[in-house]
Every structure is written in structure tokens, then in C-alpha cells.
Design a protein around this motif. Structure first.
Motif, PDB file in Angstrom:
ATOM      1  N   ALA A 187       0.840  -1.207   0.000  1.00 12.39           N
ATOM      2  CA  ALA A 187       0.000   0.000   0.000  1.00 12.39           C
ATOM      3  C   ALA A 187       0.871   1.252   0.000  1.00 12.39           C
ATOM      4  O   ALA A 187       0.600   2.219  -0.728  1.00 12.39           O
ATOM      5  N   LEU A 188       1.930   1.255   0.790  1.00 11.16           N
ATOM      6  CA  LEU A 188       2.813   2.411   0.856  1.00 11.16           C
ATOM      7  C   LEU A 188       3.540   2.624  -0.472  1.00 11.16           C
ATOM      8  O   LEU A 188       3.690   3.763  -0.932  1.00 11.16           O
ATOM      9  N   ILE A 189       3.986   1.541  -1.067  1.00  9.70           N
ATOM     10  CA  ILE A 189       4.663   1.668  -2.363  1.00  9.70           C
ATOM     11  C   ILE A 189       3.696   2.191  -3.424  1.00  9.70           C
ATOM     12  O   ILE A 189       4.047   3.059  -4.236  1.00  9.70           O
ATOM     13  N   ASP A 190       2.467   1.688  -3.411  1.00 10.58           N
ATOM     14  CA  ASP A 190       1.466   2.153  -4.381  1.00 10.58           C
ATOM     15  C   ASP A 190       1.233   3.652  -4.243  1.00 10.58           C
ATOM     16  O   ASP A 190       1.198   4.388  -5.233  1.00 10.58           O
ATOM     17  N   GLY A 191       1.057   4.111  -2.992  1.00 18.01           N
ATOM     18  CA  GLY A 191       0.818   5.542  -2.775  1.00 18.01           C
ATOM     19  C   GLY A 191       2.011   6.386  -3.167  1.00 18.01           C
ATOM     20  O   GLY A 191       1.869   7.475  -3.734  1.00 18.01           O
ATOM     21  N   MET A 248     -10.202   0.628   4.056  1.00 15.14           N
ATOM     22  CA  MET A 248     -10.112   2.046   4.419  1.00 15.14           C
ATOM     23  C   MET A 248      -8.751   2.364   5.019  1.00 15.14           C
ATOM     24  O   MET A 248      -8.121   3.382   4.681  1.00 15.14           O
ATOM     25  N   ALA A 249      -8.250   1.504   5.906  1.00 16.14           N
ATOM     26  CA  ALA A 249      -6.965   1.747   6.550  1.00 16.14           C
ATOM     27  C   ALA A 249      -5.829   1.750   5.531  1.00 16.14           C
ATOM     28  O   ALA A 249      -4.917   2.592   5.596  1.00 16.14           O
ATOM     29  N   LEU A 250      -5.860   0.828   4.580  1.00 17.75           N
ATOM     30  CA  LEU A 250      -4.814   0.775   3.562  1.00 17.75           C
ATOM     31  C   LEU A 250      -4.916   1.954   2.602  1.00 17.75           C
ATOM     32  O   LEU A 250      -3.893   2.478   2.127  1.00 17.75           O
ATOM     33  N   GLN A 288      -2.425   7.309   0.795  1.00 17.78           N
ATOM     34  CA  GLN A 288      -2.436   8.768   0.810  1.00 17.78           C
ATOM     35  C   GLN A 288      -1.321   9.309   1.705  1.00 17.78           C
ATOM     36  O   GLN A 288      -0.662  10.306   1.373  1.00 17.78           O
ATOM     37  N   LEU A 289      -1.095   8.643   2.824  1.00 18.23           N
ATOM     38  CA  LEU A 289      -0.063   9.077   3.761  1.00 18.23           C
ATOM     39  C   LEU A 289       1.320   9.025   3.123  1.00 18.23           C
ATOM     40  O   LEU A 289       2.122   9.962   3.256  1.00 18.23           O
ATOM     41  N   ALA A 290       1.620   7.925   2.444  1.00 18.33           N
ATOM     42  CA  ALA A 290       2.922   7.803   1.786  1.00 18.33           C
ATOM     43  C   ALA A 290       3.117   8.919   0.764  1.00 18.33           C
ATOM     44  O   ALA A 290       4.183   9.552   0.701  1.00 18.33           O
ATOM     45  N   ALA A 291       2.088   9.177  -0.028  1.00 17.75           N
ATOM     46  CA  ALA A 291       2.188  10.241  -1.030  1.00 17.75           C
ATOM     47  C   ALA A 291       2.392  11.599  -0.352  1.00 17.75           C
ATOM     48  O   ALA A 291       3.199  12.422  -0.797  1.00 17.75           O
ATOM     49  N   ASN A 349     -15.379   5.341  -0.424  1.00 18.34           N
ATOM     50  CA  ASN A 349     -14.574   6.437  -0.976  1.00 18.34           C
ATOM     51  C   ASN A 349     -13.991   7.294   0.137  1.00 18.34           C
ATOM     52  O   ASN A 349     -13.956   8.518   0.049  1.00 18.34           O
ATOM     53  N   ALA A 350     -13.521   6.625   1.196  1.00 21.16           N
ATOM     54  CA  ALA A 350     -13.040   7.357   2.370  1.00 21.16           C
ATOM     55  C   ALA A 350     -11.845   8.241   2.047  1.00 21.16           C
ATOM     56  O   ALA A 350     -11.714   9.343   2.583  1.00 21.16           O
ATOM     57  N   TYR A 351     -10.952   7.761   1.175  1.00 21.76           N
ATOM     58  CA  TYR A 351      -9.755   8.533   0.838  1.00 21.76           C
ATOM     59  C   TYR A 351      -9.534   8.512  -0.663  1.00 21.76           C
ATOM     60  O   TYR A 351      -9.902   7.562  -1.345  1.00 21.76           O
ATOM     61  N   ASP A 352      -8.888   9.578  -1.137  1.00 18.97           N
ATOM     62  CA  ASP A 352      -8.605   9.691  -2.564  1.00 18.97           C
ATOM     63  C   ASP A 352      -7.588   8.629  -2.982  1.00 18.97           C
ATOM     64  O   ASP A 352      -6.858   8.074  -2.160  1.00 18.97           O
ATOM     65  N   ALA A 353      -7.539   8.362  -4.275  1.00 19.74           N
ATOM     66  CA  ALA A 353      -6.674   7.289  -4.781  1.00 19.74           C
ATOM     67  C   ALA A 353      -5.758   7.770  -5.891  1.00 19.74           C
ATOM     68  O   ALA A 353      -5.341   6.982  -6.743  1.00 19.74           O
ATOM     69  N   LYS A 354      -5.397   9.053  -5.862  1.00 21.59           N
ATOM     70  CA  LYS A 354      -4.580   9.585  -6.960  1.00 21.59           C
ATOM     71  C   LYS A 354      -3.887  10.857  -6.500  1.00 21.59           C
ATOM     72  O   LYS A 354      -4.196  11.418  -5.450  1.00 21.59           O
ATOM     73  N   ILE A 355      -2.980  11.307  -7.323  1.00 23.80           N
ATOM     74  CA  ILE A 355      -2.338  12.590  -7.104  1.00 23.80           C
ATOM     75  C   ILE A 355      -3.344  13.677  -7.485  1.00 23.80           C
ATOM     76  O   ILE A 355      -4.248  13.451  -8.286  1.00 23.80           O
ATOM     77  N   GLY A 356      -3.218  14.868  -6.893  1.00 23.60           N
ATOM     78  CA  GLY A 356      -4.191  15.926  -7.134  1.00 23.60           C
ATOM     79  C   GLY A 356      -3.791  16.881  -8.235  1.00 23.60           C
ATOM     80  O   GLY A 356      -2.632  16.932  -8.665  1.00 23.60           O
ATOM     81  N   ALA A 357      -4.772  17.680  -8.681  1.00 24.69           N
ATOM     82  CA  ALA A 357      -4.522  18.635  -9.763  1.00 24.69           C
ATOM     83  C   ALA A 357      -3.503  19.690  -9.354  1.00 24.69           C
ATOM     84  O   ALA A 357      -2.642  20.091 -10.152  1.00 24.69           O
ATOM     85  N   PHE A 358      -3.571  20.163  -8.098  1.00 20.96           N
ATOM     86  CA  PHE A 358      -2.605  21.182  -7.688  1.00 20.96           C
ATOM     87  C   PHE A 358      -1.220  20.584  -7.490  1.00 20.96           C
ATOM     88  O   PHE A 358      -0.210  21.265  -7.665  1.00 20.96           O
TER      89      PHE A 358
END
Length: 824
Positions: A312-316, A415-417, A422-425, A467-476
Motif C-alpha cells: 500500500a505504501l509503495i502504491d501511494g 479504508m486503513a490501507l 495517501q499518507l505515503a504520497a 470512498n473514504a480517501y482519494d486514490a490519486k495525485i491531485g490537480a494542484f
């Protein structure tokens, strides 16, 4: 006389022999004329950036210095920590980085840290000298030369390395854990982590601190608290070459900054120079829309993280490649597993560390940065391992998933993963140079550099966390990376190109505000918040209150696993009862708020606009819902389900505080929750702004009107008997405590204190009138007692001390100061 002389001659050999024997037992002072080869003969040699030798028998390090007067980077860190979030001494914790040089002075070599904050960027040597001599340098150590040959000098560096450079002693003292001192008899080098490479030399020591422990934190983590053993690390690193081009800082771009004063600057220009912090990254083909990097940025994952957490951390972490692709790079950001033989403190590796503590705490994104330019040399992420369990706990509280005969709902783990990705990113973003971006949540999750609260939906009356947390990098995030890392082709005006990136971002509705604007205490911005969701803070608070209501209504034994003590329901209850706390912090900033940005002249952004009165009224009404008795009462069946703690299950700080001894105290809980809202609403800075804004615009809400509404929705509600009435008294008590605090606050303006004192006097008169007319004896006593408290405050405000509500269990980090400026 002759006999005496003969006796002296006979005695002389004995004296000399005795003296020689004594000298043999003591080290002979080194001679600077002896050759280096004879001094290091038989010692283990470490060739590399700064050659050194290790004397295993004496446990000494000898440095061979051949780079006199050459600047290099000196970094200290902590590799084996204490394990307490509250003490703050974590495994693989970076310390300071400093530019230093070795300079010979007679028989000594001094390690000198130049003052890089004050400079003269000039070809004039005398101009540079004038600045250098105007500001202090720091001599960090003095080495005695033991031998020299052909311009090279050998020094004993043992005492330099066997020192508490990370200031563990100071940290233990400042966190009130005790007075400790370094015991060198229990300290030594740590050969496994002593290495040398062409561009960096690495040293590590085991240090033991002894003393009288006085705090509970150190007692909870050290096997023998009077003897605390850790490891500290030292790195000597060659500074980067001069081919790196610093990039100008723009407060709208979302970066940390490196700054210094340049006294060679023309008087028409700013003397302080600001540049962003970033890694060095260059395209193989700067003219190409998409190009590979000359040297990609690679981050290495700590193999100590278990699965499925590691994946999960590597993915983020890999999300950042999306941003670098938007900036025109192909496969320029990579994530790999740290090789087994690699040292995580080696400056050559950007590392994602998995760190354990005894309690949950912040994660961090830190960097080793060249102080001269802002170039990031090493990204260093620290992720606390217990935070994933906090998200899992929140999911347990929301879903009540443990039903007899049914499999455990996988939504909790998912949800935890998702939070870990998101945390890793987020933390890697800090190590790429990015600051917190707290308007993101109001702009469709535009940045992973915001603090995310779990987003909840209500589907057919049930709570949904899909959909508790986003799954991608953001526009900003893509805007920021493009600003910081775009490699412009030859002939492009870089300043204009950078400004165009920001202007296009503003046109797309993407903005940036950071830490100081998001904090609730004294904060005034309506859109920059911590741990919030939604474009409108007030609408989201109303939604969160609905989710909380459903969760509390369903709360019971299904929130804990079978064969688990019923008392542990309290652990799960706490984050749900206070589920609204961060959205309250967001909404309160609307009252007396100002809409602004980091505006530059002519960029069209809001500068300092007062908020519409209706927006503030809507926020006030939503906040007052959080202090209604119905919001703070718990169902009777739930109160009957939480017994005192059984043996083996001690109370701890993640539980509620109470005043009823061993038993669960729902009235203290309600008082604490009410205090959360009132203390924010009645913060002196907020009250002062209400006075100021109303003076400037009569349509703005006044402090008087806000206080009247708060009192009407608490003290002046119809008194109720029983549990509801007791909860209302707790709410009223919390309001009075905060009114009293505001009335006597030195941070409150004269007008604020005057208005608050008047409202308390009016409340006293109302209580004295209402009390005798009240049939309920409990309410009569409450009215009378509160009126007497107001009289005490009025008669002796300097001595008055209200009984403030009990502190709530820890909230932030919600799923983990800032507060590190770079924590999450």
C-alpha cells in the motif's frame, strides 16, 4: 656528604625504572612529527571520501584529513531511537545538516561552520570578507593533530563522535523525563554502520545516558529507565557541484523555501533571496514534451514494513509519477525496495522508513538540503506504524461490523490501507519540497498535501466508506511539481514560464494556503482547514453530524470482536463521539473570517475580503447544533454496556476523562465536547475580529449578537429533568468557563472584555431572577451557584479561576505538530 651522594646514585636507577614503568601504563602524547603510517599501522582502513581508520582494540576513530579549507556537508541523525511519540526520539530521525570545513590552526584542526544565512554574492573579495567578518561563525570542534605527512594530518576523532550531538539529553529534559548525562564507559562505536564511500563517509555510535528517570514516557519504553541506550549517526558528505540552478520562490506555488541575505544586492532590490527546495532533475531532451530524466528520483521502501502495508505504501508513493509526467518527464520518479546491504541513513538513498512507537503519533517528511541553494540531497520519510490501527478503529466505530455468524467486513482494512497510500504520497511530497496545501479539500481534493478526514457517505440509511480517501495525485500537485521541476528548453524565459504556470492554475480555480492559515485557534480563513472535507465547511459539518448520529445510534457490542472485554467499547467510542471535532474547527473559522490568498500585485486573487454575514450566521447555527443536549447524549443501552475496566486493561490516554472514579462518565464527556466548540468560538482573536469587522461594517455580526445567541441556546433553554437536564448543565458550565476566560484574557481587546463582562452581568441578573421561580431543586441550585461564580469573577477577576472542563483524548493526528511543519 659523600655517603649521601652514593646513596642518591644507588637510588636513582630505582626512581628511573619506576618512572618508566609508570609511563608504560599511560598513553604517550602523540608527536606531530611522527609519520601517519606508523600511527595507523595495523588499524582497519576505510578509504573513501574522508579516509579514516578504526582501532578495534582501543575503540578509536582516526581521521586522515586531506581536504583542509574545503567545505562539505555534516549531518547528524538518530538511528536507534527511544520509541515514544511523546518524547520524540524516533528510529532513523534526521537531525541538522550543516556546511562545515576543516581549518588548521597550529597544532589543531578546527571544524568551522560558516554563516550561510548572511552572504555577499560578489566577485569583490573585500566585499565578501566584510560580510563574513560581520556575522559570527561557529567552531563545532577542535581536533589535536597526532601526525602529518605531505599536507595530510591525522587526528583522533573519537571524542567528537562519542558526543550527544542529537541532544538526546536536552530532549529528555525538555519532555520532563529526567536529568541524564552521557556515560562514556557504556558508549562505543557501532562498527556495523561505519562505512566510507567516494562521496560520503558514515559513522555510528552507541550512546548510553544514565540518570534518575522522572517521567512516565521513558519508564514505559526503556527496560531500565535509568539507563537509556540509543545510537547516533554522523555523515560527512561532499557538497553538490555548482551546476544546480536554484529556482525562485513563489508563495503561490506550494514549496518550502531556502533563504539568505545577500549584502551585495543593489539597494533597489530585496536583500533577502528566496528559493524553493527541490531535487535536481533534468530532462535528457529539454525541448521534448515528454522526456526521460538524466537521472531519475528513486525512493526506497523500508523492508521492515509488513504486507499488505508495504505494498500500500509503495502504491501511494508511486502516485508522484503522475505529477512528474504532467511536468513532462517519463518514468522520472520510481519506488523500489531498499537493498538488504543499504544503510537507510546513507545520503545516497531517499528512504521511506517504517517506525514503531509505543503510542500513535505523527509521520514526517524530512530532507537533507544544501543550505546554500535549497537543493534536496536526500528525501527521508518517517511513517509511524500505529496510525493504520487508528483508521481501522475509526472504521470499527462507524460500521459496527462484528455480527454473529457473519464474516468480518473487509471495508475496515480497505479504508486503513487507502489512508496509508495517501499518507505515503503526502510525506514524500514534503521530501520533494512541498508544503501543506490546505485549500485542497474545498477544491475537489486538489492536493495530497492536505490533511484528509475520512469521507463518509450515507447510503440507504447506512454509513458507506468505499470512498473514504482519494486514490490519486491531485490537480494542484501537478501544478506544484511542474513549477518546481519543469526543465525549460533553451531560449525560454523561465520567469515568464513559471508565472504562466501559476496564472493557469488560478484560472482553473486552484489555490494554495498553508499551515498558519489552517489552524483553528485564531485562524480566520473559511476554506483552509485541517482534516476537513467538502467545498462548504458548514454543509460538511451538518453531514458529519448525521453520520455521527447514525454511528452512535447503532453503537454497541457489534463494535468489538466476540470474546473481547465489554469495557473496550470505550476505545472504539472515543473517535466516534468526537467524530465532528475537526469539522467544528473548520466551521468556527468562518465566524469573523476573512477570505484572502497569498496574492501578488495584479494577480487578481482575493486580498482581504470580509465574509458575507449570511455565511457566518449559517456557520454559527451549525456550531450551536454541536452543543445541543441531543447531540451530546448517549443512548441508555450504550451507557449500560460500558463497565469499569477489568484487570489487565488499565486506563490510558486514548480513553475519556471523568469525575466518577472507575465508572464511565457521560456528563464529563458532554462537558468536554461542549468545551471543544465554545473554546474555539470564544478565542480572543476571533472575538476581537468580530468587534473590528462590525465596527467597519454594521451588517457584519457583532460580538454582542453572537454571545446573545450562544447564551440563548444554552442557559436560556427550558430546563429539563433527568439525564438531558444534567447534560445541559454540563454544556452551560462549559460555556460559562469560556466566557469567564474571555472576559479576563490579556489577549482580548478592551472592547471584547467589556462586551463579554456586560453579557456575564446580564446573565447573572437573569439567573438570579430565574432561580427562585424554578421548581426543580437541581436547577435552582445550578442557577444560584453560577450566579455566585459570576459575582466572584466580578469582585476579584485577577484571582478567579473557573473549573475548566476535562481535556479530550488525543485527536490529531487523526489517523496517525507539523506538529511538524511537515507532518501528517
Amino acid at each position: 656528604m659523600r655517603k649521601i651522594f652514593i646513596l642518591l646514585l644507588l637510588a636513582l636507577p630505582i626512581i628511573v625504572i619506576g618512572q618508566r614503568k609508570k609511563d608504560k601504563d599511560q598513553p604517550v602524547p602523540p608527536s606531530t612529527n611522527s609519520s601517519i603510517e606508523s600511527k595507523v599501522n595495523g588499524l582497519k582502513k576505510y578509504p573513501g571520501y574522508i579516509e579514516f581508520y578504526y582501532d578495534e582494540g582501543e575503540d578509536k576513530i582516526w581521521l586522515l584529513i586531506d581536504k583542509l579549507n574545503n567545505e562539505f556537508l555534516y549531518i547528524e541523525s538518530l538511528t536507534a531511537g527511544v520509541g515514544s511519540n511523546d518524547i520524540g526520539l524516533d528510529r532513523n530521525q534526521l537531525g541538522r545538516e550543516r556546511v562545515v570545513r576543516f581549518e588548521r590552526r597550529g597544532s589543531k584542526v578546527l571544524m568551522i561552520e560558516p554563516n550561510t544565512f548572511y552572504r555577499a554574492i560578489s566577485n569583490n573579495a573585500l566585499e565578501r570578507k566584510a560580510v563574513r567578518e560581520s556575522f559570527a561563525e561557529s567552531v563545532l570542534w577542535g581536533f589535536t593533530i597526532a601526525a602529518e605527512d605531505n599536507g595530510k594530518v591525522l587526528v583522533d576523532a573519537t571524542d567528537f563522535f562519542l558526543q550527544d550531538v542529537h541532544d538526546v539529553i536536552g530532549t529528555l529534559r525538555s519532555t520532563q523525563q529526567g536529568n541524564y548525562s552521557l556515560d562514556k564507559s557504556r558508549s562505543a562505536f557501532y562498527p556495523e554502520r561505519i562505512r566510507n564511500f567516494p562521496l560520503n563517509a558514515e559513522f555510528e555510535v552507541t550512546l548510553t545516558f544514565t540518570g534518575q528517570p522522572s517521567g512516565s514516557y521513558i519508564r514505559s519504553v526503556a527496560p531500565t529507565p535509568g539507563s537509556v541506550t540509543i545510537r547516533e549517526h554522523f555523515s560527512f558528505v561532499q557538497l553538490p557541484d555548482n551546476n544546480y540552478k536554484p529556482r525562485k520562490f513563489d508563495p503561490r506555488a506550494g514549496y518550502f523555501t531556502t533563504s539568505y541575505y545577500d549584502y551585495a544586492t543593489p539597494i533597489s532590490e530585496p536583500i533577502e533571496k528566496r528559493f524553493i527546495n527541490r531535487h535536481r532533475l533534468e530532462k535528457k531532451d529539454p525541448s521534448a514534451t515528454l522526456s526521460e530524466a538524466v537521472e531519475p528520483i528513486i525512493y526506497y521502501m523500508d523492508p521492515g514494513a509488513p504486507e499488505p502495508i508495504r505494498s500500500a505504501l509503495i502504491d501511494g508513493a508511486k502516485w508522484w509519477n503522475q505529477a512528474f509526467e504532467a511536468a513532462g518527464y517519463k518514468d522520472a520518479f520510481r519506488v523500489e525496495l531498499l537493498p538488504e546491504d543499504a544503510d537507510p541513513m546513507d545520503v545516497r538513498y531517499n528512504v521511506i522508513n517504517w517506525v514503531h512507537r509505543s503510542t500513535r503519533g505523527w509521520s514526517y517528511g524530512a530532507s537533507v538540503t544544501d543550505p546554500r541553494t535549497g537543493e534536496i540531497i536526500k528525501g527521508h520519510v518517517t511513517l509511524g506504524s500505529l496510525r493504520v490501527r487508528q483508521d481501522f478503529l475509526i472504521a470499527e466505530g462507524l460500521l459496527a461490523p462484528y455480527e454473529e455468524g457473519k464474516p468480518v467486513n473487509k471495508a475496515m482494512e480497505e479504508m486503513a490501507l487507502a489512508r496509508l497510500r495517501q499518507l505515503a504520497a503526502h510525506e514524500i511530497g514534503h521530501t520533494l519540497g512541498l508544503a501543506h496545501a490546505y485549500t485542497s479539500s474545498t477544491e475537489n481534493l486538489a492536493s495530497v498535501m492536505d490533511y484528509p478526514h475520512p469521507a463518509t457517505s450515507i447510503v440507504n440509511g447506512k454509513i458507506d466508506l468505499s470512498n473514504a480517501y482519494d486514490a490519486k495525485i491531485g490537480a494542484f500537485d501537478k501544478v506544484s511539481i511542474t513549477y518546481g521541476y519543469q526543465d525549460f528548453a533553451e531560449g525560454i524565459d523561465e520567469d515568464k514560464a513559471l508565472d504562466a504556470i501559476i496564472q493557469n492554475s488560478l484560472k482553473a480555480g486552484l489555490t494554495f494556503l498553508s499551515d498558519q492559515d489552517a489552524r483553528p485557534l485564531g485562524g480566520a480563513h473559511p476554506y483552509a482547514h485541517l482534516w476537513d472535507n467538502g467545498a462548504d465547511a458548514t454543509d460538511e459539518l451538518n453531514h458529519v453530524l448525521q453520520v455521527r448520529s447514525i454511528a452512535l445510534k447503532n453503537f454497541g457490542e457489534r463494535n468489538i470482536k466476540p470474546q473481547t472485554p465489554m469495557a473496550t467499547l470505550e476505545e472504539v467510542l472515543v473517535p466516534i463521539y468526537f467524530f465532528h471535532r475537526y469539522q467544528v474547527e473548520s466551521v468556527v473559522k468562518v465566524i469573523g473570517g476573512i477570505n484572502y490568498r497569498y496574492a501578488l500585485r495584479g494577480d487578481g486573487q482575493p486580498v482581504a475580503d470580509l465574509l458575507p454575514p449570511l455565511q457566518q450566521t449559517k456557520a454559527l447555527d451549525a456550531l450551536l447544533k454541536t452543543v445541543e443536549p441531543i447531540s451530546l447524549m448517549l443512548p441508555e443501552n450504550l451507557l449500560k454496556s460500558i463497565p469499569p475496566r477489568p484487570i489487565g486493561y488499565q486506563r490510558h490516554r486514548e480513553l475519556t476523562n471523568g469525575k466518577t472514579g472507575l465508572t464511565f462518565d457521560p456528563l464529563a464527556l458532554a462537558e468536554t465536547a461542549a468545551d471543544m466548540t465554545y473554546s474555539l468560538m470564544l478565542h480572543p482573536a476571533r472575538a476581537n475580529r468580530l468587534v473590528e469587522h462590525h465596527a467597519r461594517d454594521i451588517n457584519q455580526p457583532s460580538l454582542e449578537s453572537v454571545l446573545d445567541k450562544m447564551i440563548a441556546r444554552s442557559f436560556k433553554l427550558t430546563p429539563q429533568p433527568g439525564y438531558e437536564g444534567a447534560v445541559l448543565m454540563s454544556i452551560d458550565g462549559a460555556l460559562f468557563s469560556n466566557l469567564a476566560k474571555l472576559a479576563s484574557s490579556k489577549d482580548a481587546s478592551l472592547s471584547t472584555r467589556a462586551i463579554t463582562s456586560l453579557k456575564l452581568d446580564q446573565l447573572k441578573a437573569w439567573l438570579k431572577q430565574k432561580g427562585p421561580l424554578t421548581a426543580n431543586e437541581e436547577w435552582k441550585a445550578f442557577y444560584s451557584y453560577t450566579a455566585s461564580l459570576i459575582e466572584k469573577l466580578q469582585s476579584n477577576p485577577e484571582e478567579f479561576r473557573a473549573d475548566y472542563p476535562l481535556d479530550a483524548p488525543p485527536g490529531m493526528p487523526i489517523g496517525t505538530l507539523d506538529m511538524d511543519f511537515c507532518g501528517n
